[in-house]
Design a protein around this motif. Sequence first.
Motif, PDB file in Angstrom:
ATOM      1  N   ILE A 444       0.834  -1.210   0.000  1.00  0.00           N
ATOM      2  CA  ILE A 444       0.000   0.000   0.000  1.00  0.00           C
ATOM      3  C   ILE A 444       0.870   1.263   0.000  1.00  0.00           C
ATOM      4  O   ILE A 444       0.558   2.235  -0.702  1.00  0.00           O
ATOM      5  CB  ILE A 444      -0.964  -0.005   1.205  1.00  0.00           C
ATOM      6  N   VAL A 445       1.967   1.257   0.760  1.00  0.00           N
ATOM      7  CA  VAL A 445       2.875   2.409   0.758  1.00  0.00           C
ATOM      8  C   VAL A 445       3.423   2.645  -0.653  1.00  0.00           C
ATOM      9  O   VAL A 445       3.429   3.786  -1.153  1.00  0.00           O
ATOM     10  CB  VAL A 445       4.031   2.204   1.765  1.00  0.00           C
ATOM     11  N   GLY A 674       8.811   3.260   2.380  1.00  0.00           N
ATOM     12  CA  GLY A 674       8.475   2.091   1.577  1.00  0.00           C
ATOM     13  C   GLY A 674       9.640   1.131   1.439  1.00  0.00           C
ATOM     14  O   GLY A 674       9.477  -0.090   1.576  1.00  0.00           O
ATOM     15  N   ALA A 675      10.824   1.686   1.166  1.00  0.00           N
ATOM     16  CA  ALA A 675      12.010   0.834   0.992  1.00  0.00           C
ATOM     17  C   ALA A 675      12.377   0.121   2.286  1.00  0.00           C
ATOM     18  O   ALA A 675      12.657  -1.091   2.290  1.00  0.00           O
ATOM     19  CB  ALA A 675      13.187   1.678   0.495  1.00  0.00           C
ATOM     20  N   MET A 747      -3.609   0.816   7.694  1.00  0.00           N
ATOM     21  CA  MET A 747      -3.225   1.505   6.467  1.00  0.00           C
ATOM     22  C   MET A 747      -4.283   2.500   6.010  1.00  0.00           C
ATOM     23  O   MET A 747      -3.953   3.542   5.427  1.00  0.00           O
ATOM     24  CB  MET A 747      -2.927   0.491   5.363  1.00  0.00           C
ATOM     25  N   ASN A 748      -5.532   2.201   6.259  1.00  0.00           N
ATOM     26  CA  ASN A 748      -6.581   3.162   5.915  1.00  0.00           C
ATOM     27  C   ASN A 748      -6.421   4.430   6.752  1.00  0.00           C
ATOM     28  O   ASN A 748      -6.595   5.550   6.240  1.00  0.00           O
ATOM     29  CB  ASN A 748      -7.960   2.550   6.150  1.00  0.00           C
ATOM     30  N   GLY A 749      -6.048   4.265   8.020  1.00  0.00           N
ATOM     31  CA  GLY A 749      -5.782   5.421   8.878  1.00  0.00           C
ATOM     32  C   GLY A 749      -4.586   6.219   8.387  1.00  0.00           C
ATOM     33  O   GLY A 749      -4.593   7.454   8.391  1.00  0.00           O
ATOM     34  N   TRP A 750      -3.540   5.516   7.922  1.00  0.00           N
ATOM     35  CA  TRP A 750      -2.342   6.188   7.402  1.00  0.00           C
ATOM     36  C   TRP A 750      -2.673   6.985   6.141  1.00  0.00           C
ATOM     37  O   TRP A 750      -2.214   8.122   5.975  1.00  0.00           O
ATOM     38  CB  TRP A 750      -1.264   5.142   7.101  1.00  0.00           C
ATOM     39  N   LEU A 751      -3.495   6.421   5.271  1.00  0.00           N
ATOM     40  CA  LEU A 751      -3.846   7.097   4.017  1.00  0.00           C
ATOM     41  C   LEU A 751      -4.686   8.348   4.241  1.00  0.00           C
ATOM     42  O   LEU A 751      -4.697   9.248   3.386  1.00  0.00           O
ATOM     43  CB  LEU A 751      -4.594   6.129   3.091  1.00  0.00           C
ATOM     44  N   GLN A 752      -5.397   8.415   5.360  1.00  0.00           N
ATOM     45  CA  GLN A 752      -6.249   9.584   5.612  1.00  0.00           C
ATOM     46  C   GLN A 752      -5.439  10.869   5.729  1.00  0.00           C
ATOM     47  O   GLN A 752      -5.987  11.973   5.607  1.00  0.00           O
ATOM     48  CB  GLN A 752      -7.079   9.371   6.889  1.00  0.00           C
TER      49      GLN A 752
END
Length: 799
Positions: A444-445, A674-675, A747-752
């Motif tokens: 996702i990242v 990401g890396a 991940m949904n929280g991170w994307l917000q």
Amino acid sequence: MFKNYLKIAWRNLIKNKAYTLINIGGLALGMAVTLIIGLWMQDELTHNNYFTHKDRIAQVFQSQTFNGRTGTGPAIPRPLEKTLRESYGDNFKHLVMCSWDNDKYLKYKDVSISRTGHFMQKDGPELLDLKIIKGEMDGLREINSIMLNETTAKAIFGDEEPIGKVLKMNNLNDMMVTAVYEDIPFNNSFTVADWLMPWDKYVANQEWVQNAEENWGNNSFQMFVQIADNTSMDKITSIIKNVKKDLNEETAEFNPQLFLFPMKDWHLKSNFENGKQVGGRIKYVWLFGIIGVFVLLLACINFMNLSTARSEKRAKEVGIRKSIGSQRGQLISQFLSESFLVVLFAFFISVLIVLISINGFNELAKKEIEFPWSSVTFWSTSLLFVLFTALLAGSYPALYLSSFKPVKVLKGTFKAGKYAGLPRKILVVLQFTVSVAFIIGTVIVMQQINFAKNRPIGYDKEGLIQVPTFSEDFRGKYELMRNEFMSSNAVVEMSSSSSPTTRVWSNRSGYTWEGKPDGFQEDFAWTDVSPEYAKSLNLKIVAGRDFSREFATDSTAVLINETAVKYMGVENPVGMLLRDSDEEDPEPPLKIIGVLQDIIAQSPYEPVKQALYVYDKDGESSFYNLRLNPKQSAGQSLAVVERIFKEHFPDLPFQYDFVDEEYGKKFAAEERVGALSGIFTALAILISCLGLFGLTSFVAEQRTKEIGVRKVLGATVFNVWNMLSKDFLKLVVVSCFIAVPIAYYVMNGWLQEYPYRVILEWWIFALAMLGAMFVTVLTVSFQAIRAARSNPIQSLRTE
């Protein structure tokens, strides 16, 4: 006694080499990840520790509300300094006005270099408590003085004594070196302070700064303070909070709120949302800290699983020891000593892994971390780390193995029990739950990064370079340089701009237009550009026309972007006037002659900001934008550009940046996350597979005779493989169904946090699940097929 425990532990490790290698290898990898993450976290958490008064230093921030949305930042008006000094000076030990990062050309004899620094008021060096190598701490007391860091002084003067020497700044001012200070280390603010010059020099050289002395609406400055010993930041914030609003009616409509933002939060907690502090890089510190704990836990789970799986092999040993008088506590101590020995070996190997990988890690994470050989704290912490890991990994096996009943074991009636394997199954599920969650998070990242990278940026960044023009030498030479570059065949178009292509340096408000709603508080990104700006960037005009030198009226013309059209609430803006709302000293109105396609000049993860591009016929801006000839190599074109540059500016170093590289830097933070996540995920999977491999080998060994009987009765290799694989596959499937909702929530929280973000789709989770099952099957298959292909005669001949 302890020596005896270690001796027995050593013999057991030597006797079971494969088991030992898997255990030590898995633990070493887990500990190496935890160690390197620990060093990274320490570097992050000790940011700005170089500054002695870190806990009492702050920057003055303000929050302002535009149309119900509150923005927060360090930009403040210049008159605030006078007010704080005169009315609230007792609350501060030091109060320092400071410029933003400034690139200046520094020349001494034949040496000419460009370095970044700050104009500061005279208390600046003392506020930062700079380590003076030569000269004096109050080196900014004279208007033509300059302080240099050690590296810059060496680059300019070599082995000459720098103190008292005079150098040229931007070929305009003679500046005397009054001090040389120690380079500020990498993990600190002001690392780019290669030089410091007096604030009064900044004011004297900049007319707009002089004009801002009484202008409360010009938020173009920054201020640092060290608070007095008898007060606190919260107390001062409560005192100065409404100073700007109370003293200036014109800005009161934006409800400006002042506060002190402490230095300890600059690096890790610098994000604000709607006026509230909402964290920042601290989330990554916690994220990688959690990853480190989980990776270590995976390695410890391997140890637990493999130890308990071998329980039947140790049962007789336990039975004999108990029958001759060993207490359970002694057996627990013995098994914990084995655990300690394994962990100790693993720790030494993990240190070796860290030493080998630290340079690559630094390059990837953009750090300058060094292994702390001489740190007593590090080695003390490491000892506790080893003891904790040994206890974590060895406690369950020690308690489990020491619980066997000697009578049953020695009679041969010992059986592990119906639910003996349940804890191992739970641990395998936990292992793969973590691994699958890591896989989903990493995917996702990377998706979010690629989503932003693939977003149309509105201009052609390939073959476009920008050359800074900060020196006075460039003034009045734009047309000359454009003709020279264009006629060289190395450049096909050139323009100038007041901001770099990938950033916005100025914002303005105070404009009205026909149809503007009452009470609407406007805020535009502002860039002065030469008439060729759109052509040099290959910008698309979607309505109206571009600037033209043939129209004298274009001197008061403006281009706006598509977002500005929507922002202003108009359908056809071409021909409209933007009028200055300042009734006392209004600027001439700006006539909108065209609409540009939106370009991404700020974060690619956020919506494009409404922007004004104002005609600058003289090209007296901060950057040249050069479109290199696509029909020849960039290296060839740059060599020609440099030659022409040096012909006209022999005393200045030739500097340039490729715009595509500058744009790529906008993704740097997310790409690093990401890396690093990808690497840690791969290691987590590897550690889990190591444990699964060892566990499968023991299961296959335990069921050797059963496999032999099945083969004699006609079972195929596939039948045996299926028998050994399906149980583990079931556990991984359970892991997937636990990991998916956890990963989705996190991940949904991170994307917000990103207004412009990827949509979570089912295939991401399906791919992670299939990947985990594939890796499991691959890992188990080696041992399963090996067992299935063994000769049944050898396993049954003892019957």
